[in-house]
Write a protein that holds these residues in place. Structure first.
Motif, PDB file in Angstrom:
ATOM      1  N   GLU A 176      41.429 -14.646  18.659  1.00  0.00           N
ATOM      2  CA  GLU A 176      40.797 -15.372  19.766  1.00  0.00           C
ATOM      3  C   GLU A 176      40.092 -14.398  20.716  1.00  0.00           C
ATOM      4  N   THR A 178      46.923 -14.330  15.993  1.00  0.00           N
ATOM      5  CA  THR A 178      46.088 -15.437  16.479  1.00  0.00           C
ATOM      6  C   THR A 178      45.440 -15.074  17.806  1.00  0.00           C
ATOM      7  N   ARG A 179      46.210 -14.495  18.715  1.00  0.00           N
ATOM      8  CA  ARG A 179      45.649 -14.068  20.013  1.00  0.00           C
ATOM      9  C   ARG A 179      44.594 -12.985  19.821  1.00  0.00           C
TER      10      ARG A 179
END
Length: 123
Positions: free
Chosen positions: A84, A80-81
């Protein structure tokens, strides 16, 4: 994780070979914007085109991403990071006038080069 390469991966090398065979010249593992600590896999400086070859596991490919069996929460947060950060990188580069091309590691190298050519020739 030390065994995972940051550059010169098999998919990246295949794209580089195909791009070179098509007559393209580029920088490898290069910061498109020197002040920004983000490196693209292939950078066409004159045309302002940055190409990223994303790994299916590390960047959450919708087709091939697999869920880690051990420490699943950590890896889900990590992916997820990464996604992003990828979105932020794309936005920052586009705001600076760059064309960003993101490809998945499973895409055939010739198809990737076919996507790169119009942007490089236009620039």
């Amino acid at each position: 994780m030390q065994a995972n390469r940051g550059r010169d991966t098999k998919p990246e090398m295949a794209v580089r070979r195909a791009a070179h065979a098509a007559g393209l010249r580029f920088r490898v593992d290069y910061r498109p914007i020197q002040e920004l600590n983000r490196r693209a896999d292939l950078v066409f400086t004159r045309a302002k085109v940055a190409v990223f070859v994303d790994g299916c596991f590390w960047h959450g490919c919708p087709t091939h991403h697999t869920v880690a069996k051990s420490n699943a929460d950590f890896w889900a947060q990590k992916v997820t990071r990464n996604r992003e950060r990828d979105a932020e990188t794309d936005r920052l580069l586009r705001d600076a006038g760059w064309t960003v091309i993101r490809v998945w590691e499973h895409e055939p190298a010739d198809d990737v080069v076919a996507r790169i050519l119009p942007s490089v020739r236009r620039g």
